[in-house]
Write a protein that holds these residues in place. Structure first.
Motif, mmCIF file in Angstrom:
data_model
loop_
_atom_site.group_PDB
_atom_site.id
_atom_site.type_symbol
_atom_site.label_atom_id
_atom_site.label_comp_id
_atom_site.label_asym_id
_atom_site.label_seq_id
_atom_site.Cartn_x
_atom_site.Cartn_y
_atom_site.Cartn_z
ATOM 1 N N SER A 79 2.014 -10.303 -3.776
ATOM 2 C CA SER A 79 0.902 -10.580 -4.684
ATOM 3 C C SER A 79 0.960 -11.990 -5.234
ATOM 4 O O SER A 79 1.969 -12.681 -5.125
ATOM 5 N N PRO A 127 -3.709 0.120 -6.778
ATOM 6 C CA PRO A 127 -5.149 0.352 -6.583
ATOM 7 C C PRO A 127 -5.431 1.614 -5.767
ATOM 8 O O PRO A 127 -6.004 1.571 -4.671
ATOM 9 N N GLU A 173 -6.994 5.411 -4.815
ATOM 10 C CA GLU A 173 -8.291 6.087 -4.865
ATOM 11 C C GLU A 173 -8.445 6.911 -6.141
ATOM 12 O O GLU A 173 -9.554 7.062 -6.677
ATOM 13 N N VAL A 190 -12.740 3.963 -12.710
ATOM 14 C CA VAL A 190 -12.579 2.632 -12.129
ATOM 15 C C VAL A 190 -13.117 2.654 -10.705
ATOM 16 O O VAL A 190 -12.492 3.233 -9.812
ATOM 17 N N GLU A 203 -14.060 -0.167 -8.850
ATOM 18 C CA GLU A 203 -13.964 -1.445 -8.166
ATOM 19 C C GLU A 203 -13.144 -1.306 -6.875
ATOM 20 O O GLU A 203 -12.301 -0.415 -6.764
ATOM 21 N N GLU A 204 -13.373 -2.215 -5.945
ATOM 22 C CA GLU A 204 -12.555 -2.258 -4.738
ATOM 23 C C GLU A 204 -11.294 -3.057 -5.036
ATOM 24 O O GLU A 204 -11.362 -4.166 -5.570
ATOM 25 N N ASN A 205 -10.147 -2.498 -4.708
ATOM 26 C CA ASN A 205 -8.858 -3.119 -5.020
ATOM 27 C C ASN A 205 -8.797 -3.550 -6.493
ATOM 28 O O ASN A 205 -8.611 -4.733 -6.805
ATOM 29 N N PRO A 206 -8.945 -2.622 -7.403
ATOM 30 C CA PRO A 206 -9.013 -2.970 -8.828
ATOM 31 C C PRO A 206 -7.699 -3.514 -9.375
ATOM 32 O O PRO A 206 -6.619 -3.115 -8.957
ATOM 33 N N ASP A 207 -7.822 -4.450 -10.289
ATOM 34 C CA ASP A 207 -6.680 -4.974 -11.031
ATOM 35 C C ASP A 207 -6.666 -4.219 -12.356
ATOM 36 O O ASP A 207 -7.352 -4.588 -13.303
ATOM 37 N N CYS A 208 -5.878 -3.163 -12.410
ATOM 38 C CA CYS A 208 -5.952 -2.235 -13.522
ATOM 39 C C CYS A 208 -4.571 -2.027 -14.142
ATOM 40 O O CYS A 208 -3.563 -1.993 -13.431
ATOM 41 N N LEU A 266 -7.942 6.259 -9.069
ATOM 42 C CA LEU A 266 -8.485 5.532 -10.209
ATOM 43 C C LEU A 266 -9.982 5.778 -10.391
ATOM 44 O O LEU A 266 -10.506 5.657 -11.498
ATOM 45 N N LYS A 267 -10.669 6.141 -9.305
ATOM 46 C CA LYS A 267 -12.097 6.435 -9.424
ATOM 47 C C LYS A 267 -12.336 7.603 -10.372
ATOM 48 O O LYS A 267 -13.326 7.632 -11.095
#
Length: 216
Positions: free
Chosen positions: A216, A121, A123, A130, A132-137, A125-126
């Motif tokens: 996780s 996750p 930065e 993306v 989202e906060e702490n994205p699951d990507c 990714l923005k």
């Protein structure tokens, strides 16, 4: 359409290719870049051309009906033209499609056996859309078939039923491909995903990813 617009898109591709070449992401004649035009056709780098020395005549124009326009008879479209065609058909907003070969992309494609690569996750990714906060990507991974048409068919089949989270995909042991609404954005996407790959390789080396997976 006037000729200057056609030339401009190729100039942007030449600039990006040289940058990627000097980064070590398009060594030899590896990789391919394309730019779609308003009539639905697109310029794509010709097969077998050094990406660090491209000229305006080193591109082939491919039309929606499959017609190929070549500046000279010794040119042929990139072997991966079918992938560009599929991505442009799936994502009408895309006007650029870039594919590069990096060591890191090949390494991370081997981190998992599944057909998706979980991404940290970060930065960065923005910049890929993306927020989202702490994205699951995760990034989709495709097998590197000898027949590129098989890869293109699998991309079409999977993305038609399961749209990707990111405008990017990996071909295992091969490289990453991105698509974007502009050439500048496509260049940014390549830089961002390669940063993420470098992070993942470095983190794997010092055990960071193993610790994150265990927690996780």
């Amino acid at each position: 359409m006037n000729s200057s617009k056609l030339i401009d898109s190729r100039v942007e591709l030449i600039s990006a290719a040289r940058q990627f070449y000097h980064q070590g992401w398009m060594v030899g004649t590896a990789g391919n870049l394309s730019a779609r035009l308003p009539d639905g056709s697109f310029w794509i780098t010709a097969s077998g051309r050094s990406k660090g020395e491209l000229e305006l005549g080193d591109f082939v124009r491919v039309y929606p009906n499959g017609k190929v326009e070549k500046p000279s008879t010794d040119l042929k479209p990139s072997a991966e033209t079918a992938i560009h065609q599929v991505l442009y058909a799936l994502f009408p907003e895309a006007t650029s499609c870039y594919h590069v070969h990096s060591v890191e992309a090949n390494l991370v494609s081997r981190f998992v056996k599944d057909d998706t690569l979980p991404l940290p996750p970060l930065e960065m990714l923005k910049g890929l859309g993306v927020w989202e906060e702490n994205p699951d990507c995760a990034m989709p991974i495709f097998a590197n078939h000898l027949q590129v048409s098989c890869i293109a068919d699998e991309i079409k089949q999977r993305f038609t039923t399961t749209p990707p989270q990111l405008p990017a995909l990996l071909i295992r042991d091969h490289g990453v491909t991105v698509w974007a609404p502009s050439s500048r954005t496509a260049r940014n996407y390549i830089e961002l995903v390669e940063y993420i790959f470098r992070y993942m390789v470095a983190a794997k080396g010092v055990g960071v990813l193993e610790v994150e997976e265990a927690n996780s």
